[in-house]
Design a protein around this motif. Structure first.
Motif, PDB file in Angstrom:
ATOM      1  N   VAL A 101       0.874  -1.170   0.000  1.00 20.33           N
ATOM      2  CA  VAL A 101       0.000   0.000   0.000  1.00 20.33           C
ATOM      3  C   VAL A 101       0.912   1.219   0.000  1.00 20.33           C
ATOM      4  O   VAL A 101       1.400   1.634   1.044  1.00 20.33           O
ATOM      5  N   GLU A 102       1.153   1.730  -1.227  1.00 15.76           N
ATOM      6  CA  GLU A 102       2.175   2.746  -1.373  1.00 15.76           C
ATOM      7  C   GLU A 102       1.870   3.957  -0.498  1.00 15.76           C
ATOM      8  O   GLU A 102       2.707   4.457   0.233  1.00 15.76           O
ATOM      9  N   SER A 103       0.603   4.377  -0.531  1.00 14.58           N
ATOM     10  CA  SER A 103       0.270   5.657   0.095  1.00 14.58           C
ATOM     11  C   SER A 103       0.563   5.617   1.593  1.00 14.58           C
ATOM     12  O   SER A 103       0.775   6.647   2.208  1.00 14.58           O
ATOM     13  N   LEU A 104       0.572   4.421   2.175  1.00 15.02           N
ATOM     14  CA  LEU A 104       0.838   4.328   3.612  1.00 15.02           C
ATOM     15  C   LEU A 104       2.240   3.805   3.879  1.00 15.02           C
ATOM     16  O   LEU A 104       2.574   3.446   4.997  1.00 15.02           O
ATOM     17  N   ILE A 115       3.519   1.053   3.117  1.00 17.80           N
ATOM     18  CA  ILE A 115       3.563  -0.370   3.463  1.00 17.80           C
ATOM     19  C   ILE A 115       4.155  -1.139   2.298  1.00 17.80           C
ATOM     20  O   ILE A 115       3.701  -0.993   1.162  1.00 17.80           O
ATOM     21  N   TRP A 117       7.167   2.133   6.712  1.00 16.88           N
ATOM     22  CA  TRP A 117       7.119   1.041   7.684  1.00 16.88           C
ATOM     23  C   TRP A 117       8.425   0.261   7.700  1.00 16.88           C
ATOM     24  O   TRP A 117       8.541  -0.715   8.433  1.00 16.88           O
TER      25      TRP A 117
END
Lengths: 487, 627, 103, 464, 179
Positions: free
Chosen positions: A63-66, A68, A191
C-alpha cells in the motif's frame, strides 16, 4: 527471489495438501516440507556465499500511500530462525505419523500454513508486514488446537487466542505510533524496519516508554514472561502434540526473536529505564516456573513449565542487551526449539504406549526399552544444558550476558542450572528407572518414525553441542548487526 | 608426540562409541578388552608425552583442536594444554584407570550390564581427561560436568533399585550446586580479564583487585567443594558408594573427587593473591577432615568407612592447598590415589568373596582365605595411617609440616584427623581380616581369593603405595622433592619453607608416634578384646549415636532445603492456578458479569429508551452551554 | 423585532412547545398520544422556521415547512397503519406492554 | 446521479408490475437495473465531477465522494437482493420491491445531498420504508414490535433533527450546505450560541441514525425483531448512507466548528464501544449479537470522523470501513439467514456442529467473523488499522486504548460462534441445505473480504 | 394598553393559549379530548403564522393538520374505541420524572438558545414572502428537486400504509417467524 520461494512454497504446499485425502496428505505434507527445508539450505549457501545478493531480499510495494511494503529479507538472525522453522516442521509432521487425525488434509494444511506465517514473521522487514504475519500465525494454530485438541479445548484455546491477540493489538498501536514518527526528517512515512529504528531513536523517553511497553506486552505474552504465562500450560497440555511442538518449538521464538529485532533497537532509552523490571520479571519467572515444574504430576505439563523457565532465561539475556546475552539468546532459541520438540515427542510416545502421562503410574520403562531410555536421556541432558549438548553454549552465554547486567541477577538466574537438573532428573527417574509400578503398563519397541525423529534430534543435540561454530558464527554476526543499530 | 595429545582423550571416546553402539552385539570379553585397551593406549601416550615434556625446556605446550565458542571479545578455542600438572594427572588417571578397567573385567563379569558399564567407564575417562587437559576454564567445566554425569550414571548403574537412583540424583544435583559457583567464577574471570584461557589469565592476574580475585577464588572453591565433597557439600559421596566398587575406587577415590584439588592448583595464582580465600580453603579443609574422620569411627559398612576416609583425606589435601603447599597436595593426591584405590579394590574383592555382603560385623578372619587381598590391604592401611616408610606418610607429613608453619592450631586439628584415620582404618582392617568368621555358612564355603584379573591390579597398587613416597622425599633429608620441582614452574610461592630442620624432625616424630599409638589402641580394642561394633538399633550413648547417624546432616539438609523447596513449589503452584490464573479468568468473568447486568438496561420499554436519549441530549447541551 | 415581537420570544415559544411534546412522549403510554406529541414537536419546529423565514425575509423557510408537513403526513399515514396492525395483533397500543424484545 | 433516477424508476416500475402482471420478470429486471445504476455511477466517476457543479440549484450534486458511497450502497444492494431472493416469494412482492428500492433512493440522496431539505427528505425517504419493512412480518409479533419501536423513536429523533436544522437556518438564513459552510468558515468563532445548539441537535439525530450510544437503544430490538434480510439491509445500506450524511455534515460543513462537538463525539464513541461490546458478550441470539457489533463498528467509523484531521484520510477510512463492514455483514447474515431457516431461530445453539453439517458455510462464517473481529488478512483488519492510524495523530489516543480493550471483548463473542460451529456437537447430523445463489453469494463475499484485505490499496487510495 | 401593541397582545394571548392547550394534550386522560386540544393548539399556531404574515402557510396548516391528520388520529382512536377508562397511565413517579426531565431540558434549552438577539430583521419587501405567488416561485424553481422527490416519499408512504394496513389472507407467514 529465493526468499520469496521460502514464503510461497509452504503456502502452495498447504493448498495442495488441502485437496488431498487420507495418508496421501501427510506424505505430501512431509515431502513438501522437506523441499522447503532444502530451499532454506540453498538460501543458507547463498547467504554464506554472498550475504547481500538480490536473491535474499524481496521488496515490492503493497500500500504505497501508507508506506507499506511487502519487504522480506534474509539476515543472519532470520537465517537461523528460518532454518529452525524449516528443520522442525518436517520433524513435527513426521512425528504425527503414528497418530491418525480425522480430516488429515486440513490438519497438515494448517501446519504448512503456519510454517508460511512463521517464515514470514522471521523474514519480514516491514513493520506492518511483520504484524500481519504475526497475527496470521495465530489463526492456524488456533484451529489446530481447537479442532484436534484435548477435552475442554474450547475454553482453553479461546483464552490463548484472546490473550495473545490482546497483546498483539497493543503491539500494533506501538508500531503505528512509531510509524507516525517516521519521516520526521524526510516527511515521507514508511514502515521499513530501519526507518522505524530511526523513529524510535528520535523519540524522547516517555514516548519510547509507551512504545516499549506496548510492544513488550505482545512479546511477553507470546513467550510467555512470568505474570502473563497462565495461558501457556493449559494450552500446551490440551493441544495435539504437533500443535504443542509448533507452539513451543517455533512460535515461542517469535516472541524472543521479536525482542531482538523489533524491540531493542526501537526504544534504547526506555530499555535503560525499564529493562530492569522486565529482566526482573523474566528471571523471577525462571525460578517460579522451575519450582512449579518440580511438583508437576503430568509430564507434559512439567515440560510446559520448564519451557517457561527456559524462555525466561532467554528473555533476560536478550534484555540485558549485550553481545553475549543476545547471542546466547539466539543460540538458546535454536537449542530449546529442538530439545523441547524432542521432549514433547517423548511425552506423546509415553502417552501412546502406556496411555498415561501421570508420572506416578509410570516407571521401570528402562528395562522394557533401553534404546528409548538412552534417547530420552540425551534429550533430557540437552535440556538441562549439559556441556557438549546444544543447550550448553546458549546457557553459558546467556548467564554470562546477564552477569554483565547484574551479578546477583545472574546468580539468581543461574538457579536454573540446579532446579532444571532437579525436575528433569526427578521426572526421568520416575518415568524410566526403578521397577514398573503398574503391571498393566507395557512398553514395546518404538515405531520407525518416532525412532527416526528422535535419532535426528539427538544427533543435532550432540553435534551442535560439540561443534556449534556454524550456527554460533551466524548468531554472532546477527547480534553484532543489531547492536550496531542500538548503539 | 605432544602435538598428538588429542589422542589421549580420543581412545576412550572410541572405546565409548564402540561399546555404546555395539556393546550388545559383541561378547563380554571383547567389550571389556576394547575398553581396557582404549585406556591403556592413552596411558601409553601419556607416558610418552610425560617423558617428552620432562626433556623439553618449554614446560607448557598448547594444542588447539578447533575453535569452539566465539562471542565478540569472548573467544573460547577448544584447546589442550600439556604441562607438568596436566601430564602428571594424565598419568594418574590413565594409569589407575587402566588397572581398574582390568579389575572390573573380573569384578563385573556376571553382570548383564557389562558392556554398558564399560561404556560409562570409558566415557568417564574421556571427560576426566578433558578436565585436566583443557587449556581454559570452560573446557575444564565441560569435563567437570561430564564426569558428574558419568558418576550419576554409574552410581545409578543398577537402575532398578530406587535407593541407588536417589543416591545418583543426589550426587548430580549437589555437584550442580558446586558447578553453578564454578560457572559464576568462570564468568567473573571473563568479565575481569576478558579471557578464560589459563595462560592469558594468569599472565595478567595481577590486574584484578583484591576483592575480585577473592570472589573468583571463592566461587571456584564452591565448585571444588561440590566435586571434592567438602563441607557442606560432602553428603553425596558416602551415598555414592551405591555404585559398583570399581566405580567407587576410580571415580570416588582416585580421580574425579580430586578434580577440585587439580582446579585449585591450576588457579593457585588467584589463591596466592587472596589471603582470605586461602584461609577459607584451609579451614574448610581441616574441618572436613576432622568431621568425616569422626563419622568414620562408627561406620560398619566397609565401603562407607572408606568413603568417609576419602572425604577426610580430601579435607587434608585442601588444608594443604589452603596453606599454600600445592605440590604437597598433588603429592598426596597421588599417594592417596594409590592406596585409596587399593583399599577400595581390596574391599571390592572382599565383597566379591562375601557374595555382596558389605557389613563388617558379618566378616572377620578373611586373612586365611584371601592372602593377596589381605597383604595388599595391609600395605594400603599402613600407608593411609601414615606409618613411616609408606607413601602416605611422606605426603601427609609434608602437608602437616606446611600447616604448622602456617598456623599451629590448624596443624593440631590436622594431626588429630590423621590419628582418627589411623584408628578407624585399623578398626576396619582388624574387623575384616582377623578374628573368626561371623558370616553365614554358605558364605564361608563360598569364600575364595579373587581371580587374577582382580588381584593383579591389587598387587601393582600395593607396590605403588609402598614405594610411592619416593616421589616427594622431604628436602631436609637432603633428598630432592621430585614432585616439588616437577610442579615448580606452575606454582607461585608466597613464602618458601623457612621451618628449621629440627622442628621438622619433631613434627615428623610426633606424627609417627601418634600413628603408632593409635594403631596400638585399635589393636587392643579390636584384636585383643575382640570388641565388636553394636548391632543395628542397639542402645548407644548419645554422642556415639549422633556420630553413628552421621550427625544427622542428611536429615538437617532435608529439613532446611528440600522441604522448604517443596513447600514453596506447592505454594507457587497454588498461586499460579488460584491467583494469577484466576485473575486472568476473573477479567473474563467480570466482563460477562457486567454484561449480564448491562443487558438489563435494555428493558424493551420505549419509554425508557426515550428517557435515555433525552438525558443524553440534556447532558450534551449542559456540557456545552451551562457547565 | 418581527412587527414588534423579539425573535427570542418565538424561539422560546417553540422551544416550550417542543419540550411539551417531549414531555408528552415521555409521560404517556398510549402510542397514539405519543405520536400526537411528536406531531406537536414538529409543529413547534414549523413555527420556529416560519419565524426565522420572516426574520430573514426569505421564503425558503416557509417552503421547508411544506416539506415538513408532507413528511409529517406520510409518517402519520404509515405510523397509524402500523399502530392499527399492532393493535390487531396485541389488542393494545400501550407501549409498556410492547416489550417482548429486550436485553 | 443517473443512478438515483434509475433506482427511482425501478421503484415505480415495481409498482406497475403489480398492475401489468410481470412480477416474475421483476426480480431480474431489478438486478439488471441495479447493475445499470452501478455502471452509470462508475461512468460518472472522476472527471469534472470532482469540482462540484450545482445541480437543481445545488440541491444535490455528485462528486467522487458521493459516487464512492453510492457505489458501495449499490454493490451492497445487489448482494442484498441476491440474499433476499426468497424473501420476495411471499405476498406483496411488488410492494416489498418498491419499498426497498425507495429506501435505496433515500440512501443515494444521503450520499449526495447539498441542502438541508434534501438531507431531511433523504433521511425520511430512507426511514419510512424501513419502518414498514421492519414491520413487514404482519403476523409476527416481534416484527410488529420492531416496526413500532423503530417508527416511534425514529420520528422522535427526526423531531430533533428538524429543530437543529431550524436553528441553523435561523443563524445562517439558508439551508444550503455550502452557504452554511462558508458562514462557519468566515464567522470564525463568534457564532451565536443557538447555532451550536443546532449543530448538537443534528449530531444527536445523526448519532441516532447510526445507532451510537446513548441513542442506540432502538437498534438491538429493531434488528432482532425485523426479518433477517431486513436486518441485513439496515446494518449495511442504511448504516452506510447514514455515515455518508454524517461525514458530509460534520467534516465538510461543520468541520471548522469541530471544537464545539469533537469532545462530545469522543464521549459518545467511548460509550458506544463499551456498551455495545460488553452487552454483546452474553447475547444468546446471533442476530442480536450482530446488532450490538454493528454499534461498535459504528463507533469505529465515528472515530474516523472524529479524527477529521489530515487530507482525505477520514474519507478513505470510512469508505473502506463501510465497504468492508457491509460485505462482512452481508456474508454473516447470509449464514445466519440459512441457519435460522433450517433451525427456526438464530440462537447460538443453532450453529452447533455447523462445521460438520456444512463445512463451506462454516468456513465462510469464520472468515466473516474474523473480518468483523478485525484479524489479518481480512478486510476488517485493514479497516480497523486505518482508523487507528489516523487516530494516533490526534489528541484522543485514550480512545484507541479503549478500542483495543473492547475489541478484545469483541473477539470473545465473535469466536463464540466459531467455537459453537467447530467445537460444540449437535444432535442432528443432517447437512444444512443452502441454495445455489446463496452459495455463490457467500463465495463472492468471502473472496471479496480476503481480496480487500490483500490489496486494500484500490479502495484506500481512491482519494489523494 | 400597557404600552403593548395589538400584535404584541395577540402574540401573548396566542402563545399562552398554545402552551395551555399543548399541556392539556399531554395531561388529559381521555385520548379524544387530547386530540381536540391538539387541534386547538394547531389553531393557535396558525394564528402565529398569520402574525408572521405567512397567510398561505396558515391556511395549509389548518387544512393539513386540523383537517387531515387529526381526523386520521380521531378515526383511529374511535376505531380502537379508546377512552378515559381504557387509557393506561404511567406510574405517578414516572410522570413526575418526565416532568422534571422536561423542566431540566427547558432549562438547558434556555441556556442553549441564547444569542439570537443580535439577529436583525432583514427589511425591504417584508411580509410579501408569505404570499402564494412568492412561495410558488421559490418552491418550483429553487426547491423543484425536493418537491419531486417528496412525491417518492409520499408514494413510499402510500405503498407502505396499504401494505401494512391491508389484512392478508394467506397464513403461511406464520411458520416463517423471525426469518
Amino acid at each position: 527471489m529465493l526468499v520469496g520461494l521460502l514464503i510461497i512454497v509452504p503456502l502452495i504446499a498447504a493448498l495442495l495438501v488441502f485437496f488431498t485425502k487420507g495418508n496421501a496428505s501427510r506424505n505430501l505434507a512431509l515431502g513438501l516440507s522437506v523441499v522447503e527445508f532444502i530451499i532454506s539450505v540453498a538460501v543458507l549457501c547463498q547467504f554464506k556465499h554472498n550475504p547481500d545478493s538480490n536473491n535474499l531480499l524481496l521488496n515490492c510495494s503493497w500500500v504505497e500511500s501508507l508506506g507499506i511494503h511487502f519487504a522480506v529479507s534474509i539476515d543472519a538472525l532470520s537465517m537461523l530462525m528460518v532454518l529452525l522453522t524449516t528443520f522442525l516442521v518436517p520433524l513435527i509432521i513426521l512425528s504425527s505419523f503414528n497418530t491418525s487425525y480425522e480430516k488429515p488434509n486440513s490438519f497438515y494444511g494448517l501446519i504448512l500454513l503456519m510454517q508460511m506465517a512463521l517464515v514470514g514473521v522471521f523474514t519480514a522487514n516491514d513493520g506492518f508486514l511483520f504484524y500481519v504475519f504475526w497475527e496470521l500465525a495465530l489463526i492456524p494454530i488456533y484451529f489446530i488446537c481447537l479442532l484436534w485438541g484435548g477435552e475442554n479445548r474450547g475454553r482453553i484455546t479461546f483464552k490463548f487466542f484472546v490473550y495473545t491477540l490482546f497483546g498483539s493489538l497493543f503491539m500494533l498501536v506501538g508500531l503505528i505510533y512509531l510509524y507516525n514518527h517516521t519521516g520526521f526528517d524526510t516527511g515521507i512515512k514508511s514502515w521499513a524496519v530501519t526507518d522505524l529504528y530511526q523513529a524510535g531513536k528520535s523519540m524522547n523517553l516517555s514516548q519510547q516508554s509507551f512504545v516499549f511497553w506496548c510492544i513488550f506486552l505482545a512479546f511477553g505474552i507470546k513467550m510467555p514472561i512470568f505474570p502473563l504465562h497462565t495461558w501457556q500450560p493449559d494450552t500446551y497440555v490440551n493441544a495435539p502434540t504437533q500443535g504443542t511442538m509448533l507452539l513451543s518449538g517455533i512460535m515461542l521464538k517469535m516472541g524472543t526473536f521479536g525482542l531482538i529485532k523489533w524491540l531493542l533497537p526501537m526504544a534504547p532509552l526506555a530499555l535503560e529505564k525499564w529493562g530492569g523490571i522486565a529482566i526482573g520479571l523474566s528471571v523471577f519467572g525462571i525460578f517460579y516456573a522451575s519450582c512449579i515444574a518440580i511438583v508437576q504430576k503430568d509430564y507434559k505439563r512439567l515440560i510446559a513449565y520448564s519451557s517457561i523457565a527456559h524462555v525466561g532465561l532467554i528473555a533476560a539475556g536478550i534484555l540485558s542487551c549485550n553481545q553475549q546475552g543476545i547471542q546466547g539468546g539466539v543460540m538458546q532459541m535454536l537449542g530449546h526449539g529442538v530439545n523441547v520438540v524432542g521432549l514433547f515427542l517423548i511425552a506423546d510416545i509415553l502417552m501412546r504406549h502406556t496411555g498415561t502421562r501421570e508420572m506416578e503410574k509410570l516407571g521401570g520403562i528402562r528395562n522394557m526399552n533401553g534404546n528409548f531410555a538412552v534417547l530420552f536421556l540425551v534429550v533430557m541432558l540437552g535440556s538441562v544444558a549439559l556441556p557438549l549438548t546444544n543447550g550448553f553454549v546458549g546457557e553459558f552465554l546467556l548467564i554470562n550476558g546477564i552477569y554483565q547486567y547484574g551479578p546477583w541477577i545472574a546468580g539468581f538466574a543461574g538457579l536454573t542450572v540446579i532446579l532444571g537438573a532437579v525436575y528433569m532428573l526427578r521426572s526421568y527417574q520416575a518415568i524410566m528407572l526403578g521397577e514398573r509400578k503398574d503391571s498393566a503398563i507395557a512398553f514395546g519397541s518404538l515405531a520407525k518414525s518416532d525412532k527416526w525423529v528422535l535419532y535426528i534430534i539427538c544427533f543435532v543435540i550432540i553435534a551442535f553441542g560439540v561443534y556449534p561454530k556454524p550456527l554460533n558464527d551466524l548468531a554472532e554476526e546477527g547480534t553484532k548487526a543489531i547492536l550496531t543499530y542500538i548503539k | 608426540m605432544i602435538k598428538l595429545v588429542a589422542l589421549i582423550p580420543l581412545f576412550p571416546l572410541l572405546g565409548f562409541l564402540i561399546n555404546g553402539f555395539f556393546g550388545k552385539k559383541i561378547s563380554k570379553t571383547l567389550s571389556g578388552t576394547i575398553a581396557t585397551l582404549a585406556v591403556l593406549a592413552s596411558f601409553v601416550v601419556s607416558l610418552l608425552i610425560f617423558f617428552e615434556l620432562e626433556h623439553s625446556e618449554i614446560k607448557s605446550h598448547i594444542v588447539t583442536v578447533f575453535s569452539w565458542i566465539n562471542s565478540d571479545t569472548l573467544k573460547i578455542p577448544f584447546e589442550f594444554v600439556v604441562d607438568p600438572l596436566s601430564s602428571w594427572f594424565l598419568l594418574i588417571i590413565t594409569g589407575i584407570g587402566t588397572l581398574i578397567h582390568l579389575y572390573s573385567t573380573g569384578y563385573m563379569h556376571d553382570d548383564e550390564g557389562f558392556a554398558r558399564f564399560f561404556t560409562y567407564l570409558n566415557l568417564f575417562i574421556f571427560f576426566m581427561l578433558l578436565l585436566v587437559l583443557g587449556n581454559n576454564y570452560l573446557i575444564m567445566f565441560v569435563g567437570w560436568e561430564g564426569v558428574g554425569l558419568c558418576s550419576y550414571l554409574l552410581i545409578g548403574f543398577w537402575f532398578k533399585n530406587t535407593a541407588y537412583n536417589n543416591a545418583a540424583k543426589k550426587a548430580f544435583i549437589m555437584n550442580r550446586v558446586g558447578d553453578l559457583g564454578f560457572l559464576m567464577g568462570i564468568i567473573l574471570i571473563f568479565v575481569t580479564y576478558g579471557s578464560i584461557s589459563y595462560n592469558e589469565v594468569f599472565s595478567i592476574a595481577s590486574n584484578g583487585n583484591e576483592a575480585t580475585v577473592t570472589a573468583i577464588a571463592l566461587l571456584l572453591f564452591i565448585g571444588a567443594m561440590g566435586k571434592s565433597a567438602q563441607l557442606p557439600l560432602y553428603t553425596w559421596l558416602p551415598d555414592a558408594m551405591a555404585g559398583p566398587t570399581p566405580v567407587s575406587a576410580l571415580i570416588h577415590a582416585a580421580t574425579m573427587v580430586t578434580a577440585g584439588i587439580y582446579m585449585i592448583v591450576r588457579s593457585n595464582v588467584f589463591y596466592s593473591m587472596s589471603e582470605c580465600a586461602s584461609e577459607v580453603v584451609a579451614i574448610v579443609g581441616v574441618a572436613t577432615a576432622l568431621f568425616a574422620a569422626t563419622i568414620g569411627l562408627f561406620q560398619n559398612d566397609i565401603k562407607k568407612v572408606l568413603a568417609y576416609s576419602t572425604v577426610s583425606q580430601l579435607g587434608l589435601m585442601f588444608l594443604g592447598l589452603g596453606v599454600g603447599a600445592y605440590s604437597s597436595s598433588v603429592f598426596h593426591v597421588t599417594t592417596h590415589a594409590f592406596f585409596k584405590a587399593l583399599l577400595f579394590l581390596g574391599a571390592g574383592s572382599v565383597i566379591h568373596a562375601m557374595g555382596g555382603e558389605q557389613d563388617m560385623r558379618k566378616m572377620g578372619g578373611l586373612s586365611k582365605h584371601m592372602k593377596i587381598t589381605f597383604l595388599t590391604m595391609a600395605v594400603a592401611t599402613l600407608a593411609i595411617s601414615g606409618v613411616p616408610g609408606f607413601s602416605g606418610f611422606f605426603s601427609k607429613d609434608e602437608i602437616l609440616a606446611h600447616t604448622y608453619e602456617h598456623s599451629p592450631t590448624l596443624w593440631f586439628f590436622g594431626q588429630v584427623a590423621s590419628m582418627l584415620t589411623a584408628f578407624y582404618m585399623f578398626r576396619l582392617f582388624f574387623l575384616t581380616f582377623f578374628g573368626k568368621f561371623r558370616g553365614t555358612h554358605e558364605q564361608e564355603h563360598h569364600l575364595h581369593e579373587s581371580p587374577g584379573s582382580m588381584t593383579f591390579p591389587l598387587i601393582v597398587l600395593g607396590v605403588l603405595s609402598l614405594v610411592g613416597g619416593v616421589l616427594g622425599l622431604p628436602e631436609f633429608w637432603g633428598a630432592t622433592n621430585w614432585m616439588h620441582h616437577h610442579l615448580d614452574s606452575l606454582i607461585i610461592h608466597k613464602n618458601p619453607s623457612t621451618l628449621p630442620h629440627d622442628t621438622e624432625w619433631i613434627l615428623m616424630g610426633i606424627a609417627t608416634c601418634a600413628a603408632l599409638v593409635t594403631i596400638y589402641v585399635a589393636y587392643v580394642i579390636y584384636r585383643q578384646r575382640n570388641i565388636l561394633p553394636l548391632p543395628e538399633g542397639a542402645k548407644m550413648p548419645a554422642l556415639q549415636k549422633t556420630i553413628y547417624n552421621k550427625y544427622y546432616v542428611d536429615e538437617i539438609y532435608d529439613a532446611i532445603i528440600r522441604k522448604p523447596l517443596d513447600v514453596m513449589s506447592d505454594a507457587y503452584k497454588y498461586i499460579d492456578t488460584k491467583v494469577i490464573d484466576s485473575i486472568v479468568d476473573g477479567v473474563g468473568s467480570t466482563v460477562v458479569g457486567i454484561s449480564s447486568l448491562v443487558r438489563k438496561v435494555q428493558t424493551g420499554h420505549i419509554g425508557l429508551y426515550i428517557f435515555g436519549m433525552v438525558i443524553g441530549i440534556i447532558t450534551i447541551l449542559f456540557y456545552t452551554f451551562i457547565k | 423585532m418581527l412587527n414588534g415581537i423579539p425573535i427570542n420570544y418565538y424561539i422560546m415559544l417553540s422551544a416550550v412547545l417542543f419540550i411539551i411534546g417531549v414531555i408528552g412522549v415521555m409521560a404517556r403510554r398510549n402510542a397514539i398520544i405519543i405520536f400526537m406529541c411528536i406531531e406537536l414537536m414538529l409543529n413547534a419546529v414549523n413555527l420556529l422556521l416560519v419565524a426565522f423565514s420572516t426574520l430573514h425575509n426569505d421564503a425558503s423557510g416557509q417552503v421547508f415547512v411544506f416539506f415538513i408537513m408532507a413528511v409529517a403526513a406520510a409518517e402519520v399515514a404509515v405510523g397509524l397503519a402500523i399502530l392499527s396492525m399492532v393493535y390487531r395483533n396485541f389488542k393494545t397500543i400501550d407501549i409498556d406492554l410492547l416489550s417482548r424484545l429486550k436485553n | 446521479m443517473k443512478g438515483l433516477f434509475i433506482i427511482s424508476a425501478l421503484g415505480i416500475l415495481a409498482m406497475l408490475a403489480e398492475i401489468f402482471k410481470f412480477k416474475k420478470l421483476l426480480y431480474p429486471i431489478v438486478l439488471i437495473g441495479i447493475l445499470g445504476a452501478y455502471a452509470t455511477n462508475f461512468m460518472e466517476w472522476g472527471g469534472e465531477n470532482n469540482i462540484s457543479i450545482p445541480m437543481f440549484n445545488n440541491m444535490i450534486h455528485f462528486n467522487d465522494m458521493s459516487l464512492a458511497f453510492s457505489g458501495i450502497i449499490l454493490v451492497t444492494a445487489f448482494f442484498w437482493f441476491i440474499l433476499a431472493n426468497d424473501y420476495f416469494e411471499q405476498d406483496h412482492v411488488t410492494d416489498h420491491f418498491a419499498l426497498v428500492l425507495f429506501a435505496l433512493v433515500g440512501a443515494l440522496m444521503l450520499t449526495s445531498f447539498r441542502n438541508m431539505t434534501t438531507l431531511f427528505l433523504g433521511i425520511e425517504i430512507l426511514s419510512i420504508p424501513m419502518y414498514v419493512l421492519a414491520a413487514s412480518r404482519k403476523r409476527d409479533l416481534a416484527s410488529n414490535e420492531a416496526g413500532f419501536k423503530y417508527l416511534i423513536m425514529g420520528s422522535f429523533a427526526s423531531g430533533f433533527l428538524l429543530f437543529g436544522i431550524a436553528l441553523i437556518y435561523g443563524a445562517t438564513g439558508s439551508f444550503d450546505l455550502m452557504a452554511i459552510r462558508s458562514y462557519v468558515g468566515h464567522a470564525n468563532g463568534d457564532l451565536p450560541a443557538f447555532f451550536y445548539a443546532g449543530i448538537l441537535m443534528i449530531l444527536v439525530a445523526m448519532c441516532f441514525k447510526v445507532s451510537a450510544a446513548p441513542f442506540h437503544f432502538w437498534a438491538p430490538d429493531v434488528y432482532e425483531g425485523s426479518p433477517t434480510v431486513i436486518t441485513a439491509l439496515m446494518s449495511t445500506i442504511v448504516k452506510t448512507a447514514a455515515f455518508a450524511a454524517f461525514i458530509q455534515l460534520f467534516i465538510v460543513v461543520f468541520g471548522k466548528a469541530s471544537e464545539s462537538w469533537s469532545m462530545i463525539l469522543a464521549v459518545i464513541i467511548a460509550l458506544s464501544l463499551v456498551i455495545s461490546n460488553i452487552t454483546a458478550a452474553t447475547q444468546q441470539s446471533v442476530k442480536r449479537m450482530l446488532a450490538y457489533s454493528s454499534i461498535s463498528h459504528a463507533a469505529f467509523m465515528l472515530m474516523a470522523i472524529l479524527a477529521n484531521s489530515r487530507s482525505f484520510d477520514s474519507f478513505n477510512a470510512i469508505i473502506y470501513y463501510s465497504l468492508a463492514y457491509s460485505i462482512g455483514s452481508i456474508a454473516s447474515f447470509t449464514v445466519v439467514y440459512n441457519v435460522s431457516k433450517a433451525k427456526g431461530n438464530t440462537n447460538i445453539e443453532a450453529f452447533n456442529g455447523l462445521g460438520k453439517r456444512n463445512p463451506f458455510m462454516a468456513a465462510c462464517m469464520v472468515i466473516a467473523m474474523l473480518s468483523l473481529a478485525g484479524i489479518p488478512i481480512t478486510a476488517g483488519f485493514f479497516a480497523k488499522y486505518f482508523v487507528f492510524s489516523i487516530m494516533i495523530g490526534t489528541s484522543f489516543k485514550w480512545l484507541i486504548i479503549l478500542a483495543i480493550l473492547t475489541s478484545a471483548v469483541g473477539v470473545y463473542y465473535y469466536f463464540k460462534v466459531i467455537i459453537a460451529m467447530y467445537f460444540k456437537q449437535d444432535e442432528s447430523q443432517e447437512e444444512v441445505k443452502m441454495e445455489t445463489s446463496h452459495v455463490l453469494l457467500l463465495a463472492i463475499t468471502t473472496l471479496f473480504t480476503i481480496a480487500l484485505g490483500l490489496v486494500p490499496k484500490y479502495v484506500i487510495e481512491i482519494f489523494g | 394598553m400597557l404600552g403593548l401593541t395589538i400584535t404584541q397582545w395577540l402574540f401573548g394571548i396566542l402563545s399562552f393559549m398554545a402552551i395551555m392547550f399543548a399541556l392539556m394534550v399531554v395531561f388529559t386522560r381521555n385520548p379524544v379530548n387530547s386530540v381536540l386540544y391538539l387541534v386547538l393548539t394547531f389553531f393557535c399556531i396558525a394564528g402565529h403564522y398569520l402574525l408572521l404574515n405567512a397567510q398561505f402557510l396558515a391556511v395549509v396548516h389548518i387544512v393539513v393538520y386540523a383537517g387531515a391528520i387529526m381526523v386520521l388520529f380521531l378515526f383511529i382512536i374511535m376505531l380502537m374505541n379508546l377512552n378515559a377508562d381504557t387509557e393506561p397511565r404511567k406510574h405517578i413517579a414516572t410522570r413526575a420524572i418526565a416532568g422534571v426531565v422536561g423542566g431540566v431540558l427547558l432549562f438547558v434549552m434556555v441556556g442553549a438558545l441564547k444569542g439570537a438577539e443580535q439577529l436583525q430583521m432583514v427589511q425591504g419587501g417584508a411580509s410579501q414572502i408569505g404570499l402564494v405567488k412568492n412561495l410558488g416561485k421559490v418552491l418550483f424553481s429553487e426547491f423543484l428537486f425536493p418537491f419531486e422527490i417528496a412525491s417518492i416519499l409520499l408514494l413510499a408512504a402510500l405503498v407502505g400504509a396499504i401494505m401494512i394496513g391491508k389484512r392478508d389472507t394467506n397464513i403461511n407467514s406464520k411458520e416463517t417467524i423471525n426469518n
